[in-house]
Design a protein around this motif. Structure first.
Motif, PDB file in Angstrom:
ATOM      1  N   TYR A 157       0.838  -1.201   0.000  1.00 58.09           N
ATOM      2  CA  TYR A 157       0.000   0.000   0.000  1.00 58.09           C
ATOM      3  C   TYR A 157       0.877   1.257   0.000  1.00 58.09           C
ATOM      4  CZ  TYR A 157      -3.547   3.337   1.667  1.00 58.09           C
ATOM      5  OH  TYR A 157      -4.398   4.415   1.816  1.00 58.09           O
ATOM      6  N   ASN A 158       1.887   1.267   0.851  1.00 59.99           N
ATOM      7  CA  ASN A 158       2.788   2.419   0.919  1.00 59.99           C
ATOM      8  C   ASN A 158       3.628   2.561  -0.347  1.00 59.99           C
ATOM      9  OD1 ASN A 158       1.889   3.092   3.490  1.00 59.99           O
ATOM     10  ND2 ASN A 158       3.490   1.906   4.519  1.00 59.99           N
ATOM     11  N   SER A 159       4.036   1.424  -0.913  1.00 59.39           N
ATOM     12  CA  SER A 159       4.824   1.464  -2.142  1.00 59.39           C
ATOM     13  C   SER A 159       4.020   2.050  -3.286  1.00 59.39           C
ATOM     14  CB  SER A 159       5.312   0.058  -2.499  1.00 59.39           C
ATOM     15  OG  SER A 159       6.264  -0.403  -1.562  1.00 59.39           O
ATOM     16  N   LEU A 160       2.779   1.608  -3.426  1.00 58.32           N
ATOM     17  CA  LEU A 160       1.925   2.138  -4.483  1.00 58.32           C
ATOM     18  C   LEU A 160       1.658   3.624  -4.291  1.00 58.32           C
ATOM     19  CD1 LEU A 160      -0.660  -0.782  -4.774  1.00 58.32           C
ATOM     20  CD2 LEU A 160       1.074  -0.178  -6.462  1.00 58.32           C
ATOM     21  N   SER A 161       1.566   4.037  -3.041  1.00 53.25           N
ATOM     22  CA  SER A 161       1.301   5.452  -2.752  1.00 53.25           C
ATOM     23  C   SER A 161       2.413   6.357  -3.257  1.00 53.25           C
ATOM     24  CB  SER A 161       1.108   5.647  -1.244  1.00 53.25           C
ATOM     25  OG  SER A 161      -0.049   4.956  -0.793  1.00 53.25           O
ATOM     26  N   LYS A 162       3.626   5.823  -3.354  1.00 57.15           N
ATOM     27  CA  LYS A 162       4.755   6.624  -3.837  1.00 57.15           C
ATOM     28  C   LYS A 162       4.561   7.061  -5.290  1.00 57.15           C
ATOM     29  CE  LYS A 162       8.244   4.577  -0.777  1.00 57.15           C
ATOM     30  NZ  LYS A 162       9.552   3.873  -0.691  1.00 57.15           N
ATOM     31  N   PHE A 163       3.794   6.293  -6.037  1.00 58.15           N
ATOM     32  CA  PHE A 163       3.591   6.612  -7.444  1.00 58.15           C
ATOM     33  C   PHE A 163       2.544   7.713  -7.652  1.00 58.15           C
ATOM     34  CE2 PHE A 163       4.721   1.916  -8.040  1.00 58.15           C
ATOM     35  CZ  PHE A 163       6.054   2.196  -8.244  1.00 58.15           C
ATOM     36  N   ASP A 167      -4.165   7.464 -15.892  1.00 63.97           N
ATOM     37  CA  ASP A 167      -5.092   6.349 -16.092  1.00 63.97           C
ATOM     38  C   ASP A 167      -5.193   5.488 -14.838  1.00 63.97           C
ATOM     39  OD1 ASP A 167      -5.660   7.101 -18.655  1.00 63.97           O
ATOM     40  OD2 ASP A 167      -4.523   5.507 -19.627  1.00 63.97           O
ATOM     41  N   GLU A 168      -4.051   5.244 -14.210  1.00 62.19           N
ATOM     42  CA  GLU A 168      -4.053   4.374 -13.030  1.00 62.19           C
ATOM     43  C   GLU A 168      -4.778   5.031 -11.856  1.00 62.19           C
ATOM     44  OE1 GLU A 168      -3.159   1.195 -13.349  1.00 62.19           O
ATOM     45  OE2 GLU A 168      -2.861   1.837 -15.422  1.00 62.19           O
ATOM     46  N   LEU A 169      -4.592   6.316 -11.679  1.00 67.65           N
ATOM     47  CA  LEU A 169      -5.290   7.021 -10.605  1.00 67.65           C
ATOM     48  C   LEU A 169      -6.796   7.034 -10.832  1.00 67.65           C
ATOM     49  CD1 LEU A 169      -2.868  10.045 -10.056  1.00 67.65           C
ATOM     50  CD2 LEU A 169      -3.275   8.143  -8.483  1.00 67.65           C
ATOM     51  N   GLU A 170      -7.195   7.072 -12.086  1.00 68.87           N
ATOM     52  CA  GLU A 170      -8.618   7.108 -12.415  1.00 68.87           C
ATOM     53  C   GLU A 170      -9.269   5.729 -12.426  1.00 68.87           C
ATOM     54  OE1 GLU A 170      -8.676  11.055 -15.345  1.00 68.87           O
ATOM     55  OE2 GLU A 170      -8.633   9.049 -16.207  1.00 68.87           O
ATOM     56  N   CYS A 171      -8.480   4.698 -12.761  1.00 67.85           N
ATOM     57  CA  CYS A 171      -9.076   3.395 -13.066  1.00 67.85           C
ATOM     58  C   CYS A 171      -8.583   2.230 -12.223  1.00 67.85           C
ATOM     59  CB  CYS A 171      -8.815   3.051 -14.537  1.00 67.85           C
ATOM     60  SG  CYS A 171      -9.429   4.278 -15.713  1.00 67.85           S
ATOM     61  N   ASN A 172      -7.414   2.319 -11.650  1.00 71.79           N
ATOM     62  CA  ASN A 172      -6.834   1.195 -10.922  1.00 71.79           C
ATOM     63  C   ASN A 172      -7.389   1.165  -9.501  1.00 71.79           C
ATOM     64  OD1 ASN A 172      -5.140  -0.577  -9.453  1.00 71.79           O
ATOM     65  ND2 ASN A 172      -3.395  -0.132 -10.785  1.00 71.79           N
ATOM     66  N   ILE A 173      -8.168   0.139  -9.197  1.00 75.56           N
ATOM     67  CA  ILE A 173      -8.880   0.072  -7.920  1.00 75.56           C
ATOM     68  C   ILE A 173      -7.928   0.040  -6.730  1.00 75.56           C
ATOM     69  CG2 ILE A 173      -9.062  -2.452  -7.809  1.00 75.56           C
ATOM     70  CD1 ILE A 173     -12.028  -1.987  -6.946  1.00 75.56           C
ATOM     71  N   PHE A 174      -6.711  -0.454  -6.947  1.00 75.53           N
ATOM     72  CA  PHE A 174      -5.735  -0.521  -5.851  1.00 75.53           C
ATOM     73  C   PHE A 174      -5.156   0.858  -5.534  1.00 75.53           C
ATOM     74  CE2 PHE A 174      -5.747  -4.837  -7.628  1.00 75.53           C
ATOM     75  CZ  PHE A 174      -6.077  -5.546  -6.476  1.00 75.53           C
ATOM     76  N   LEU A 175      -4.961   1.681  -6.543  1.00 74.75           N
ATOM     77  CA  LEU A 175      -4.507   3.047  -6.296  1.00 74.75           C
ATOM     78  C   LEU A 175      -5.644   3.919  -5.765  1.00 74.75           C
ATOM     79  CD1 LEU A 175      -2.057   4.137  -9.147  1.00 74.75           C
ATOM     80  CD2 LEU A 175      -1.549   3.238  -6.887  1.00 74.75           C
ATOM     81  N   ARG A 176      -6.860   3.540  -6.061  1.00 76.94           N
ATOM     82  CA  ARG A 176      -8.021   4.308  -5.635  1.00 76.94           C
ATOM     83  C   ARG A 176      -8.452   3.972  -4.202  1.00 76.94           C
ATOM     84  NH1 ARG A 176     -11.193   6.715  -9.332  1.00 76.94           N
ATOM     85  NH2 ARG A 176     -13.167   5.882  -8.530  1.00 76.94           N
ATOM     86  N   ALA A 177      -7.920   2.887  -3.658  1.00 75.91           N
ATOM     87  CA  ALA A 177      -8.246   2.508  -2.281  1.00 75.91           C
ATOM     88  C   ALA A 177      -7.814   3.628  -1.326  1.00 75.91           C
ATOM     89  CB  ALA A 177      -7.558   1.206  -1.918  1.00 75.91           C
ATOM     90  N   LYS A 178      -8.726   4.051  -0.456  1.00 77.34           N
ATOM     91  CA  LYS A 178      -8.469   5.212   0.394  1.00 77.34           C
ATOM     92  C   LYS A 178      -7.819   4.856   1.727  1.00 77.34           C
ATOM     93  CE  LYS A 178     -12.142   8.099  -1.559  1.00 77.34           C
ATOM     94  NZ  LYS A 178     -12.387   7.214  -2.710  1.00 77.34           N
ATOM     95  N   THR A 179      -7.883   3.593   2.122  1.00 82.27           N
ATOM     96  CA  THR A 179      -7.298   3.180   3.392  1.00 82.27           C
ATOM     97  C   THR A 179      -6.553   1.863   3.216  1.00 82.27           C
ATOM     98  OG1 THR A 179      -9.224   1.893   4.090  1.00 82.27           O
ATOM     99  CG2 THR A 179      -9.205   4.259   4.649  1.00 82.27           C
ATOM    100  N   LEU A 180      -5.678   1.578   4.161  1.00 81.36           N
ATOM    101  CA  LEU A 180      -4.966   0.304   4.149  1.00 81.36           C
ATOM    102  C   LEU A 180      -5.938  -0.861   4.257  1.00 81.36           C
ATOM    103  CD1 LEU A 180      -2.462  -1.509   4.307  1.00 81.36           C
ATOM    104  CD2 LEU A 180      -2.330  -0.976   6.761  1.00 81.36           C
ATOM    105  N   ALA A 181      -6.966  -0.723   5.080  1.00 82.59           N
ATOM    106  CA  ALA A 181      -7.946  -1.797   5.257  1.00 82.59           C
ATOM    107  C   ALA A 181      -8.676  -2.092   3.944  1.00 82.59           C
ATOM    108  CB  ALA A 181      -8.944  -1.418   6.346  1.00 82.59           C
ATOM    109  N   GLU A 182      -9.058  -1.041   3.240  1.00 75.37           N
ATOM    110  CA  GLU A 182      -9.741  -1.217   1.949  1.00 75.37           C
ATOM    111  C   GLU A 182      -8.816  -1.894   0.941  1.00 75.37           C
ATOM    112  OE1 GLU A 182     -11.768   1.488  -1.621  1.00 75.37           O
ATOM    113  OE2 GLU A 182     -11.113   2.438   0.245  1.00 75.37           O
TER     114      GLU A 182
END
Length: 238
Positions: A149-155, A212-227
């Protein structure tokens, strides 16, 4: 700087990057033969081999390419014992530079404990290995869900126009998962139409973009670690 997509093994992508002087580097050579064919045909000088992580489907061509072209292998310093023949060890946030090639190292554990991305910031090009896929993310093997989750957030802070070159052609399958759990996403629906058109033409769905990833990738769109964790567990069994 030209980026050539090279299909390897079953669904891997390696990338050959060439500058105006015909000097080249290869990202994650799964196997050597497809890369050698292009290098010989275009009479390129393969100076470097860049590895995002140690899995064999990303380093399988290292030894033969290094032997044939006297190329130098660049990898994460903590993975020097898992990526044979590393010549240049790099660290998080370091800028690796040689000639016309210049990339920032981004440490992104989760898929493996030693995973890195190469961000060619002057060209806005990201090689994300098996951490960020088009419409997906890698399985969590050696790290934790929080690591990934933290790694993806870097992008997320990279320029939206940044092109994303990932390690596999998983986009269509990833899109099916995304639309199942994000069914009202209009941008995702448009993206899927584009993906299907490319696949019908037998074209790579790569590169994607950070936008595109910010708009469409559900993993980047997850708002919390739990989600995110719930989605990653669901994807493991999808």
């Amino acid at each position: 700087m030209n980026v050539e997509i090279i299909k390897c093994l079953k669904d891997n992508y390696s990338y050959l990057i060439t500058d105006s002087d015909r000097n080249s580097i290869v990202i994650d050579p799964s196997e050597s033969d497809p890369i050698i064919k292009i290098i010989e045909k275009k009479k390129l000088n393969l100076k470097f081999i860049l590895n995002t992580h140690h899995h064999f489907d990303h380093i399988g061509g290292n030894d033969e390419l290094k032997k044939k072209y006297s190329s130098e292998i660049v990898g994460f310093k903590k993975d020097k014992d898992r990526i044979p023949g590393i010549d240049i060890s790099v660290s998080d946030n370091e800028v690796w530079k040689s000639g016309n090639f210049e990339a920032k190292i981004i440490y992104i554990p989760g898929h493996t404990s030693g995973h890195i991305a190469f961000y060619f910031y002057k060209n806005e090009i990201l090689f994300s290995g098996d951490t960020l896929f088009s419409l997906g993310c890698g399985r969590v093997f050696e790290g934790t869900h929080e690591d990934m989750y933290n790694s993806l957030s870097k992008f997320k802070s990279l320029p939206p126009s940044t092109k994303v070159y990932c390690g596999h052609e998983y986009t269509y399958n990833n899109s099916l998962f995304c639309i199942k759990y994000d069914s009202e996403n209009i941008m995702l629906k448009k993206k899927i139409i584009e993906i299907e058109k490319k696949l019908r033409k037998k074209e790579p769905t790569i590169p994607s973009t950070i936008k595109d990833e910010l708009e469409c990738n559900i993993f980047l769109r997850a708002k919390t670690l739990a989600e995110f964790s719930k989605l990653r567990d669901l994807k493991d069994n999808f």
